[in-house]
Design an enzyme around this catalytic site. Structure first.
Site, PDB file in Angstrom:
ATOM      1  N   HIS A   1       3.735  -4.831   3.773  1.00  0.00           N
ATOM      2  CA  HIS A   1       3.696  -5.313   5.154  1.00  0.00           C
ATOM      3  C   HIS A   1       3.247  -6.768   5.157  1.00  0.00           C
ATOM      4  O   HIS A   1       2.528  -7.209   4.266  1.00  0.00           O
ATOM      5  CB  HIS A   1       2.663  -4.543   5.994  1.00  0.00           C
TER       6      HIS A   1
ATOM      7  N   HIS B   1      -1.706 -10.472  -0.933  1.00  0.00           N
ATOM      8  CA  HIS B   1      -0.893 -10.218  -2.124  1.00  0.00           C
ATOM      9  C   HIS B   1      -1.548  -9.220  -3.080  1.00  0.00           C
ATOM     10  O   HIS B   1      -1.502  -9.368  -4.294  1.00  0.00           O
ATOM     11  CB  HIS B   1      -0.528 -11.520  -2.830  1.00  0.00           C
TER      12      HIS B   1
ATOM     13  N   CYS C   1       5.750   6.687   4.327  1.00  0.00           N
ATOM     14  CA  CYS C   1       4.657   5.755   4.007  1.00  0.00           C
ATOM     15  C   CYS C   1       3.797   6.232   2.841  1.00  0.00           C
ATOM     16  O   CYS C   1       2.894   5.516   2.406  1.00  0.00           O
ATOM     17  CB  CYS C   1       3.792   5.505   5.232  1.00  0.00           C
TER      18      CYS C   1
ATOM     19  N   HIS D   1       4.970   0.518  -0.450  1.00  0.00           N
ATOM     20  CA  HIS D   1       5.734  -0.394   0.408  1.00  0.00           C
ATOM     21  C   HIS D   1       4.813  -1.528   0.838  1.00  0.00           C
ATOM     22  O   HIS D   1       3.614  -1.490   0.594  1.00  0.00           O
ATOM     23  CB  HIS D   1       6.305   0.346   1.633  1.00  0.00           C
TER      24      HIS D   1
ATOM     25  N   HIS E   1       0.846  -1.184   0.000  1.00  0.00           N
ATOM     26  CA  HIS E   1       0.000   0.000   0.000  1.00  0.00           C
ATOM     27  C   HIS E   1       0.885   1.239   0.000  1.00  0.00           C
ATOM     28  O   HIS E   1       2.090   1.171   0.193  1.00  0.00           O
ATOM     29  CB  HIS E   1      -0.984   0.007   1.184  1.00  0.00           C
TER      30      HIS E   1
ATOM     31  N   GLU F   1      -0.115  -3.562  11.245  1.00  0.00           N
ATOM     32  CA  GLU F   1       0.809  -3.372  10.119  1.00  0.00           C
ATOM     33  C   GLU F   1       2.185  -3.929  10.447  1.00  0.00           C
ATOM     34  O   GLU F   1       2.881  -4.424   9.572  1.00  0.00           O
ATOM     35  CB  GLU F   1       0.946  -1.888   9.781  1.00  0.00           C
TER      36      GLU F   1
END
Length: 119
Positions: free
Chosen positions: A28, A66, A22, A26, A13, A107
């Site tokens: 998580h 994914h 952010c 990137h 996201h 996260e």
């Protein structure tokens, strides 16, 4: 009584409305915890763990795992993901003896959000 099930999913996201690192794409490994509150039925269960797992997998994880969550939510913060998950599950996790109680979206191991449908 509260019954819970923990899930893990990988997703990417970015936060276009955020000013910081952010805001760039990137990923998580998220942890999702779904909690159901109720009373045990004649089998001694609030909800069968397998039923809970299947509902979450078929209605939430199928979309998030994914994925680039921005394809689902324009500003996919942990807070907004929590609300989205809640809305996907609230009607499905409702029966005579139980209701959805809480959704946790983590996260990282130290940063997450808890939502109880209060917005």
């Amino acid at each position: 009584m509260i019954v819970l099930k923990e899930f893990e999913f990988d997703a990417a996201h970015y936060l276009p409305e955020y000013n910081g690192k952010c805001e760039r794409l990137h990923g998580h490994t998220y942890k999702l915890v779904v909690k159901v509150q109720g009373t045990p039925d004649h089998e001694g269960m609030v909800i069968d763990f397998i039923r809970l797992k299947n509902i979450v997998k078929e209605n939430v994880l199928v979309h998030l795992d994914h994925a680039c969550i921005n394809d689902i939510l324009p500003q996919p913060s942990a807070e907004n993901i929590s609300v989205w998950v809640w809305n996907k599950l609230k009607d499905l996790l409702h029966a005579d003896n139980y209701d959805l109680y809480e959704v946790e979206v983590w996260e990282t191991k130290t940063s997450g959000c808890i939502y109880r449908g209060d917005l």
